[in-house]
Design a protein around this motif. Structure first.
Motif, PDB file in Angstrom:
ATOM      1  N   MET A   1       0.834  -1.161   0.000  1.00 43.10           N
ATOM      2  CA  MET A   1       0.000   0.000   0.000  1.00 43.10           C
ATOM      3  C   MET A   1       0.888   1.238   0.000  1.00 43.10           C
ATOM      4  N   GLY A   2       0.553   2.032  -0.915  1.00 37.84           N
ATOM      5  CA  GLY A   2       1.330   3.255  -1.047  1.00 37.84           C
ATOM      6  C   GLY A   2       0.987   4.275   0.021  1.00 37.84           C
ATOM      7  N   HIS A   3       1.879   5.224   0.236  1.00 35.94           N
ATOM      8  CA  HIS A   3       1.629   6.282   1.212  1.00 35.94           C
ATOM      9  C   HIS A   3       0.975   7.463   0.500  1.00 35.94           C
ATOM     10  N   CYS A   4       0.054   7.969   1.174  1.00 33.62           N
ATOM     11  CA  CYS A   4      -0.705   9.072   0.600  1.00 33.62           C
ATOM     12  C   CYS A   4      -0.340  10.365   1.329  1.00 33.62           C
ATOM     13  N   CYS A   5      -0.378  11.404   0.604  1.00 35.37           N
ATOM     14  CA  CYS A   5      -0.085  12.679   1.227  1.00 35.37           C
ATOM     15  C   CYS A   5      -1.315  13.262   1.898  1.00 35.37           C
ATOM     16  N   CYS A   6      -2.448  12.754   1.562  1.00 37.20           N
ATOM     17  CA  CYS A   6      -3.695  13.257   2.098  1.00 37.20           C
ATOM     18  C   CYS A   6      -4.082  12.488   3.329  1.00 37.20           C
ATOM     19  N   LYS A   7      -5.190  12.909   3.810  1.00 38.51           N
ATOM     20  CA  LYS A   7      -5.706  12.238   4.965  1.00 38.51           C
ATOM     21  C   LYS A   7      -6.253  10.894   4.515  1.00 38.51           C
ATOM     22  N   CYS A  11      -8.969  11.167   0.071  1.00 43.23           N
ATOM     23  CA  CYS A  11      -8.556  11.423  -1.307  1.00 43.23           C
ATOM     24  C   CYS A  11      -8.976  10.252  -2.163  1.00 43.23           C
ATOM     25  N   LEU A  12      -9.656  10.587  -3.247  1.00 48.06           N
ATOM     26  CA  LEU A  12     -10.125   9.542  -4.153  1.00 48.06           C
ATOM     27  C   LEU A  12      -8.968   8.875  -4.871  1.00 48.06           C
ATOM     28  N   GLN A  13      -8.048   9.667  -5.164  1.00 47.48           N
ATOM     29  CA  GLN A  13      -6.897   9.106  -5.840  1.00 47.48           C
ATOM     30  C   GLN A  13      -6.231   8.092  -4.939  1.00 47.48           C
ATOM     31  N   CYS A  14      -6.101   8.419  -3.662  1.00 47.75           N
ATOM     32  CA  CYS A  14      -5.489   7.494  -2.701  1.00 47.75           C
ATOM     33  C   CYS A  14      -6.372   6.273  -2.541  1.00 47.75           C
ATOM     34  N   THR A  18      -5.383   2.583  -3.323  1.00 45.35           N
ATOM     35  CA  THR A  18      -5.535   1.567  -2.283  1.00 45.35           C
ATOM     36  C   THR A  18      -6.410   0.444  -2.817  1.00 45.35           C
ATOM     37  N   ASN A  19      -7.457   0.844  -3.510  1.00 49.21           N
ATOM     38  CA  ASN A  19      -8.369  -0.134  -4.060  1.00 49.21           C
ATOM     39  C   ASN A  19      -7.650  -0.968  -5.122  1.00 49.21           C
ATOM     40  N   SER A  21      -4.503  -1.472  -5.307  1.00 46.60           N
ATOM     41  CA  SER A  21      -3.528  -2.285  -4.589  1.00 46.60           C
ATOM     42  C   SER A  21      -4.228  -3.487  -3.944  1.00 46.60           C
ATOM     43  N   ALA A  22      -5.381  -3.250  -3.373  1.00 44.63           N
ATOM     44  CA  ALA A  22      -6.130  -4.346  -2.739  1.00 44.63           C
ATOM     45  C   ALA A  22      -6.600  -5.343  -3.800  1.00 44.63           C
ATOM     46  N   LEU A  23      -7.047  -4.796  -4.942  1.00 42.98           N
ATOM     47  CA  LEU A  23      -7.488  -5.672  -6.019  1.00 42.98           C
ATOM     48  C   LEU A  23      -6.312  -6.511  -6.550  1.00 42.98           C
ATOM     49  N   ALA A  24      -5.161  -5.873  -6.667  1.00 38.87           N
ATOM     50  CA  ALA A  24      -3.983  -6.611  -7.129  1.00 38.87           C
ATOM     51  C   ALA A  24      -3.604  -7.680  -6.117  1.00 38.87           C
ATOM     52  N   LYS A  25      -3.692  -7.244  -4.845  1.00 32.36           N
ATOM     53  CA  LYS A  25      -3.361  -8.203  -3.773  1.00 32.36           C
ATOM     54  C   LYS A  25      -4.378  -9.336  -3.776  1.00 32.36           C
ATOM     55  N   GLU A  26      -5.666  -8.956  -3.950  1.00 29.70           N
ATOM     56  CA  GLU A  26      -6.716  -9.975  -3.973  1.00 29.70           C
ATOM     57  C   GLU A  26      -6.508 -10.911  -5.157  1.00 29.70           C
ATOM     58  N   LYS A  27      -6.144 -10.342  -6.312  1.00 31.88           N
ATOM     59  CA  LYS A  27      -5.894 -11.149  -7.495  1.00 31.88           C
ATOM     60  C   LYS A  27      -4.705 -12.075  -7.259  1.00 31.88           C
ATOM     61  N   GLN A  28      -3.679 -11.507  -6.630  1.00 35.47           N
ATOM     62  CA  GLN A  28      -2.487 -12.319  -6.336  1.00 35.47           C
ATOM     63  C   GLN A  28      -2.840 -13.436  -5.377  1.00 35.47           C
ATOM     64  N   LEU A  29      -3.605 -13.115  -4.339  1.00 33.45           N
ATOM     65  CA  LEU A  29      -4.010 -14.127  -3.361  1.00 33.45           C
ATOM     66  C   LEU A  29      -4.935 -15.155  -4.001  1.00 33.45           C
ATOM     67  N   SER A  30      -5.808 -14.661  -4.922  1.00 29.20           N
ATOM     68  CA  SER A  30      -6.693 -15.586  -5.624  1.00 29.20           C
ATOM     69  C   SER A  30      -5.867 -16.545  -6.472  1.00 29.20           C
ATOM     70  N   LEU A  31      -4.843 -16.024  -7.133  1.00 30.03           N
ATOM     71  CA  LEU A  31      -3.956 -16.879  -7.920  1.00 30.03           C
ATOM     72  C   LEU A  31      -3.233 -17.887  -7.022  1.00 30.03           C
ATOM     73  N   GLU A  32      -2.733 -17.361  -5.894  1.00 29.09           N
ATOM     74  CA  GLU A  32      -2.045 -18.272  -4.958  1.00 29.09           C
ATOM     75  C   GLU A  32      -3.005 -19.329  -4.438  1.00 29.09           C
ATOM     76  N   LEU A  33      -4.235 -18.873  -4.119  1.00 30.49           N
ATOM     77  CA  LEU A  33      -5.245 -19.822  -3.630  1.00 30.49           C
ATOM     78  C   LEU A  33      -5.575 -20.837  -4.722  1.00 30.49           C
TER      79      LEU A  33
END
Length: 182
Positions: A1-7, A11-14, A18-19, A21-33
């Protein structure tokens, strides 16, 4: 998860990052699973295959053990039969040998009995012949003495009268016939 400069979460961009990153992580975990599921499925299939192979090997091993037991029993029975035949042949051979020895001994015995019987019969015949000859000789001697004695009987009677007259001092010269045999 990247660091955001905003709160955080403002921030939608953040949030998108994050989303993502989570989707990539979820995809990676789904692949691992999925990989793990594939591995589990593969290992389960492999384990089942190995279990079946093990059961097949055990079944073949049990069949081989049974076959070897039957083979051993058959070989033992064949060996026992062969030994029984050898034993019977040896017994038969020994019986024949024994009977042959008995026959030889019996023949020797019969020959010995025949020899003894022949010797005995020859001895008996010789004794009978000797006895017959002796009887004949004695009979002939007796007959001669009787004949000689019959001719000298009157002389004996006269001699007997003379010896009584002579007071019996002298014994008669010849004994009367027949007294020698007694």
């Amino acid at each position: 998860m990247g660091h955001c400069c905003c709160k955080p979460y403002s921030c939608l961009q953040c949030l998108d990052q994050t989303n993502e990153s989570a989707l990539a992580k979820e995809k990676q975990l789904s692949l691992e699973l999925a990989n793990i599921r594939d591995e589990v499925a593969f290992n389960t299939a492999r384990c089942e295959k190995l279990q079946k192979e093990k059961e097949e090997l055990e079944r073949r091993f049990d069949e081989e053990v049974r076959r070897l037991r039957w083979q051993q029993q058959a070989e033992l029975q064949a060996l026992e039969d062969r030994l029984q035949l050898q034993f019977e042949a040896e017994v038969s051979r020994l019986q024949e040998e024994h009977e042959g020895q008995l026959l030889r001994i019996r023949c020797q015995h019969e020959e010995q009995v025949e020899d003894i019987t022949a010797s005995h019969e020859a001895a008996l015949l010789e004794m009978e012949n000797s006895h017959t000859v002796t009887i004949a000789i004695l009979q002939d001697d007796h007959d001669h003495k009787v004949q000689d004695g019959a001719g000298s009987l009157p002389a004996l009677g006269r001699g007997h009268e003379q010896s009584e007259a002579g007071a019996g001092d002298e014994e008669p010269a010849d004994p009367p016939a027949g007294e020698e045999d007694h």
